[in-house]
Every structure is written in C-alpha cells, then in structure tokens.
Design a protein around this motif. Structure first.
Motif, PDB file in Angstrom:
ATOM      1  N   ASN A 171       0.801  -1.221   0.000  1.00  0.00           N
ATOM      2  CA  ASN A 171       0.000   0.000   0.000  1.00  0.00           C
ATOM      3  C   ASN A 171       0.833   1.270   0.000  1.00  0.00           C
ATOM      4  O   ASN A 171       0.439   2.284  -0.585  1.00  0.00           O
ATOM      5  CB  ASN A 171      -0.910   0.035   1.236  1.00  0.00           C
ATOM      6  CG  ASN A 171      -2.045  -0.956   1.164  1.00  0.00           C
ATOM      7  OD1 ASN A 171      -2.578  -1.226   0.100  1.00  0.00           O
ATOM      8  ND2 ASN A 171      -2.414  -1.518   2.301  1.00  0.00           N
ATOM      9  N   SER A 172       1.964   1.252   0.700  1.00  0.00           N
ATOM     10  CA  SER A 172       2.679   2.500   1.004  1.00  0.00           C
ATOM     11  C   SER A 172       4.104   2.581   0.497  1.00  0.00           C
ATOM     12  O   SER A 172       4.695   3.660   0.499  1.00  0.00           O
ATOM     13  CB  SER A 172       2.716   2.695   2.529  1.00  0.00           C
ATOM     14  OG  SER A 172       3.499   1.676   3.139  1.00  0.00           O
ATOM     15  N   GLY A 173       4.667   1.450   0.108  1.00  0.00           N
ATOM     16  CA  GLY A 173       6.081   1.443  -0.229  1.00  0.00           C
ATOM     17  C   GLY A 173       6.981   1.434   0.993  1.00  0.00           C
ATOM     18  O   GLY A 173       8.203   1.512   0.864  1.00  0.00           O
ATOM     19  N   GLY A 174       6.373   1.343   2.181  1.00  0.00           N
ATOM     20  CA  GLY A 174       7.150   1.386   3.414  1.00  0.00           C
ATOM     21  C   GLY A 174       7.459   2.811   3.826  1.00  0.00           C
ATOM     22  O   GLY A 174       7.231   3.770   3.087  1.00  0.00           O
ATOM     23  N   GLY A 177      13.923   6.536  -1.682  1.00  0.00           N
ATOM     24  CA  GLY A 177      13.309   5.479  -0.892  1.00  0.00           C
ATOM     25  C   GLY A 177      13.064   4.211  -1.687  1.00  0.00           C
ATOM     26  O   GLY A 177      13.233   3.098  -1.173  1.00  0.00           O
ATOM     27  N   ILE A 178      12.668   4.345  -2.939  1.00  0.00           N
ATOM     28  CA  ILE A 178      12.451   3.168  -3.793  1.00  0.00           C
ATOM     29  C   ILE A 178      13.765   2.428  -4.006  1.00  0.00           C
ATOM     30  O   ILE A 178      13.827   1.196  -3.910  1.00  0.00           O
ATOM     31  CB  ILE A 178      11.815   3.596  -5.125  1.00  0.00           C
ATOM     32  CG1 ILE A 178      10.372   4.068  -4.892  1.00  0.00           C
ATOM     33  CG2 ILE A 178      11.847   2.454  -6.136  1.00  0.00           C
ATOM     34  CD1 ILE A 178       9.737   4.738  -6.094  1.00  0.00           C
ATOM     35  N   ALA A 203       9.592   9.023   4.397  1.00  0.00           N
ATOM     36  CA  ALA A 203      10.889   9.628   4.085  1.00  0.00           C
ATOM     37  C   ALA A 203      10.888  10.434   2.790  1.00  0.00           C
ATOM     38  O   ALA A 203      11.837  11.163   2.524  1.00  0.00           O
ATOM     39  CB  ALA A 203      11.972   8.553   4.025  1.00  0.00           C
ATOM     40  N   THR A 204       9.807  10.322   1.985  1.00  0.00           N
ATOM     41  CA  THR A 204       9.735  11.196   0.805  1.00  0.00           C
ATOM     42  C   THR A 204       9.852  12.657   1.212  1.00  0.00           C
ATOM     43  O   THR A 204      10.450  13.466   0.499  1.00  0.00           O
ATOM     44  CB  THR A 204       8.420  10.951   0.027  1.00  0.00           C
ATOM     45  OG1 THR A 204       8.407  11.762  -1.140  1.00  0.00           O
ATOM     46  CG2 THR A 204       7.196  11.293   0.870  1.00  0.00           C
ATOM     47  N   HIS A 205       9.291  13.018   2.380  1.00  0.00           N
ATOM     48  CA  HIS A 205       9.450  14.366   2.921  1.00  0.00           C
ATOM     49  C   HIS A 205      10.926  14.679   3.149  1.00  0.00           C
ATOM     50  O   HIS A 205      11.423  15.748   2.781  1.00  0.00           O
ATOM     51  CB  HIS A 205       8.739  14.480   4.271  1.00  0.00           C
ATOM     52  CG  HIS A 205       7.347  14.985   4.205  1.00  0.00           C
ATOM     53  ND1 HIS A 205       6.961  16.054   3.426  1.00  0.00           N
ATOM     54  CD2 HIS A 205       6.233  14.582   4.859  1.00  0.00           C
ATOM     55  CE1 HIS A 205       5.665  16.278   3.603  1.00  0.00           C
ATOM     56  NE2 HIS A 205       5.205  15.402   4.456  1.00  0.00           N
ATOM     57  N   HIS A 206      11.610  13.754   3.785  1.00  0.00           N
ATOM     58  CA  HIS A 206      12.986  13.984   4.207  1.00  0.00           C
ATOM     59  C   HIS A 206      13.921  14.051   3.008  1.00  0.00           C
ATOM     60  O   HIS A 206      14.784  14.941   2.923  1.00  0.00           O
ATOM     61  CB  HIS A 206      13.424  12.875   5.157  1.00  0.00           C
ATOM     62  CG  HIS A 206      12.390  12.539   6.180  1.00  0.00           C
ATOM     63  ND1 HIS A 206      12.329  11.307   6.819  1.00  0.00           N
ATOM     64  CD2 HIS A 206      11.348  13.260   6.678  1.00  0.00           C
ATOM     65  CE1 HIS A 206      11.310  11.299   7.659  1.00  0.00           C
ATOM     66  NE2 HIS A 206      10.693  12.462   7.582  1.00  0.00           N
ATOM     67  N   PHE A 207      13.740  13.111   2.084  1.00  0.00           N
ATOM     68  CA  PHE A 207      14.599  13.092   0.902  1.00  0.00           C
ATOM     69  C   PHE A 207      14.332  14.294   0.003  1.00  0.00           C
ATOM     70  O   PHE A 207      15.247  14.815  -0.645  1.00  0.00           O
ATOM     71  CB  PHE A 207      14.414  11.782   0.142  1.00  0.00           C
ATOM     72  CG  PHE A 207      14.799  10.564   0.933  1.00  0.00           C
ATOM     73  CD1 PHE A 207      15.902  10.587   1.777  1.00  0.00           C
ATOM     74  CD2 PHE A 207      14.048   9.398   0.866  1.00  0.00           C
ATOM     75  CE1 PHE A 207      16.263   9.465   2.533  1.00  0.00           C
ATOM     76  CE2 PHE A 207      14.398   8.274   1.603  1.00  0.00           C
ATOM     77  CZ  PHE A 207      15.512   8.305   2.432  1.00  0.00           C
TER      78      PHE A 207
END
Length: 427
Positions: free
Chosen positions: A182-185, A406-407, A191-195
């Motif tokens: 569902n989320s990719g973890g 993240g991916i 962490a998309t925010h952080h990256f």
C-alpha cells in the motif's frame, strides 16, 4: 473566476485541502466533486464544508465512477489524496483526460508507477504538483537560504536522522501503511518528505543508494520482547485497550469515529489494527547511504519507536558546519490531538564557522501549521501566489526524485547491493 477542484480520496489527510478551499480560499476556489470508496466519508466531508464553511454540498461519486465525475463536473484541477498505491491510477487518468493534478505525497510507491506518471506527463503536457509542505516551514527555508548563500561554503556531507515516537510512529503500524504493498514502506511514504528536503536544501538529486532495514520493535515476533501479554486483531472492543499504550480509541474521538469506525461497513478498512499483529511488511528501523549528483554524501536513519519526535540534520562544508534540531509535537493522524499539522515545540539552527565563533540563526515564525509554512503552501495552491525566491513549489520531477531515494533503498534492502537511480527511472 473561481478555479474548480474535484478531490478523490476523503480520508484523514483530505481535509487539509477541502477545508482550505471551502474556507480561506472560497473567493478563488470551489469544490465540485468528491470521489471515494466510502459514501460515509464523503458525507462527512460534505458535512464539514457545509456546516463549518457554508460551502454548498458537492456531488459524490463512488471510486469506480472517477471518470464520470470528471466528465460531469469539469474541474480545472484534480486533487489526489487516496491510499498511496493508487495515486498513479488517478493521476494518469486525470492527465489523460486533460486535467492538471495536485497530489499528496508520495507521488507513487515504486519505479514502474513513477515511470508511467512521467511518461503520461510528457505525453499530455499537464501540470502535476506534489505538495511538500515541509519545504515551506520557516526553519527549512532558512536552511536552504544559508546553504545557497555559501555560509559554510561547498557542502560535502550530510547526516540526517528522523525520529518518530511511539505515538505517531506507532500509528503507521495500525493503518494501511503497515503493508508495503500500500505505502512502499516508511522509506517511501514518510521519508519522501525527508529526501525531498535534502534535494531542496542542496539543489540536487540522488545518484546511488545503499540501505539496510528491519522490523525490530513492532510486529508479532516482537510482542513478547515488548512485554505484550495479550493480543487482539484490533483495539476497538479489546478489554485491555485502556491499559495498552499503543492502542487508540476510535469511539472516543469524533473525527476518527466519523472517518473510520462509522465507515467500516462501506470501506472495509480497519483503522486501529494492533501494532503487534502478524501482517506487517514494512520496516521500523532504517538506514541509508546516499550519493548525490553534486558529489555530496548523506547518511540517513529513520526509527519509528523513539521517545521524542523530530529530527537532527547536520551539514559539513568547506567553511564550517550547520546543525539543526527540531522537536515536533507528536500526533495521531486525524486524531485531533494537536492544534495544527506540524506544530513545533522547539528548534535551533547553529552555524559553526571554520575559524569563528558558533552562533544561532534566528528563525521567523508565523501563524499556521509548520511554523506558518502551511498557509504559504495553501495560498500557492488555492489563492493568489506571490513570487518565491526559494522556488518551493514542487514539480512532478521533484516528486519523482524524492521517492526514488526510498524506492532505491527498498531495492537495496532486498538485494544487499548499491542501487543506481538511473537504472530505475528515465526522465
């Protein structure tokens, strides 16, 4: 003339958008349709905008009627606030029908879906914007300014650690986010925010990623270690709930009850799963080493069971070092337990010149979430945008490059190898 918006997904995060349109920005913006798997949630959204803001109730459409909503309401922009794994479907369908899109982060959860979105944007030429509100927080903007202005010269390395506590962090293990499908973890969803912040601060994109991750705290295998002597599928109806520090009470919170407990019959979604049950497929302990196109290296960690919430980040450069520490108010999504999303309880930015005395940098805050950042973002989206010297509005390319770290990290965890971003996505 008002700009028209249709929104797909009316869960906890959706209100950030539809309440802004119905309230503060009603002179420039208008809601014309809601789309969701749950009629109960759509009815709740209509109740909020009508009773709280006086906005006319808008037509509602079942999720299978998304295209019908677009054909009948003719919005200028489609807002996507669904479960992460279907962001790509609605983004692509909207752009292919000629509509611009605003999407909640993360843009999507894996490289195949990201590539499909990139290809669709090229094919259609439509605008796709990802709403990174952290960019607009004054302390994050100030850090971008300091680096841009060369306060510590050329940046060579970054150390970034993010802490989710046992209130907010645990919430990802109660919800749909607990399943990587569902989320990719958390390396993608959170962490998309952080990256994205690192990309924004350094004005660059990632090149290679090496990562490790594991489930050390939550999940059934860890229940005994945590002293959990009882177990239930969910917290609602559990007689032990009141003494369980990881439980949430859907019945006792008006918004949680309306959005989730009352909507279970038509959504099928259980919002309060036990954090020590056996179907969790995401990590709670993660670390990554990232190399960027401009030569900077970053060490990153994310832990979801800490005693406080926030982050530490340091930048090491040719003329010195910058350290920033931010302590955030913890919260439960849609739980209404804090005044504003991202409200801060403490933050400092300290500059350490190479041959000078350290000093703290003043951070100007204003009213609103994220130290006044949220109103700026919302005005950019729905009001009358003003010139922004920091160019904080995030494009689809920014959205792609934030999730690709993240991916790639997920691939690295699975393979034990360093992963090149260029092997996963072609822009």
């Amino acid at each position: 003339m008002k700009k028209k918006y249709a929104q797909v997904g009316t869960g906890g995060r959706a209100g950030f958008y539809y309440e802004a349109i119905a309230g503060t920005y009603q002179e420039t913006s208008e809601l014309v349709g809601f789309c969701d798997v749950s009629q109960t949630r759509m009815d709740y959204a209509n109740k909020i905008i009508s009773e709280k803001y006086g906005h006319v109730k808008v037509p509602t459409y079942f999720y299978t009627d998304f295209d019908k909503m677009l054909d009948e309401t003719h919005p200028d922009v489609v807002i996507v606030t669904t479960v992460d794994r279907v962001h790509d479907q609605y983004i692509i369908r909207a752009m292919d029908k000629g509509y611009d899109v605003i999407t909640e982060k993360p843009m999507t959860i894996d490289e195949k879906k990201a590539q499909a979105i990139v290809d669709c944007q090229k094919r259609t030429g439509r605008s796709l914007r990802v709403t990174f509100n952290y960019r607009y927080a004054p302390h994050n903007t100030k850090l971008r300014e300091l680096i841009r202005d060369g306060v510590i010269g050329d940046v060579f390395s970054v150390h970034f650690e993010w802490l989710l506590n046992t209130k907010h962090g645990a919430d990802y293990f109660r919800r749909w986010h607990r399943n990587k499908y569902n989320s990719g973890g958390l390396l993608v969803h959170k962490a998309t925010h952080h990256f994205d912040l690192v990309n924004f601060w350094l004005n660059t994109y990632p090149e290679t990623v090496t990562a490790l991750g594991s489930l050390n705290f939550y999940g059934m295998k860890n229940a005994e270690k945590r002293g959990i002597d009882h177990f239930s599928y969910r917290y609602h109806g559990d007689p032990n709930m009141k003494k369980d520090p990881f439980a949430i009470d859907l019945e006792g919170n008006e918004k949680l009850k309306a959005l989730y407990l009352d909507a279970e019959a038509d959504s099928g979604y259980i919002r309060d799963r036990n954090v020590f049950s056996d179907d969790i497929s995401i990590e709670d302990t993660m670390g990554a080493l990232v190399h960027y196109h401009n030569g900077v290296i970053m060490t990153y960690s994310l832990n979801a069971y800490m005693p406080w919430e926030g982050f530490n980040v340091v930048f090491n450069g040719s003329k010195g070092r910058i350290e920033m520490k931010v302590v955030e108010q913890s919260y439960i999504n849609a739980g209404g337990e804090r005044g504003e999303e991202g409200a801060l309880t403490g933050k400092t930015i300290t500059v350490f010149p190479m041959f000078g005395k350290p000093y703290e940098v003043e951070i100007e805050e204003k009213e609103g979430g994220h130290g006044g950042g949220d109103p700026v973002l919302l005005n950019d989206l729905f009001g009358k945008p003003v010139y922004d010297e920091f160019h904080r509005a995030a494009s689809h390319i920014d959205g792609v490059m934030s999730i690709m770290t993240g991916i790639a990290a997920n691939h690295s965890i699975a393979s034990g190898q360093t992963v090149s971003i260029s092997d996963l996505i072609h822009l």
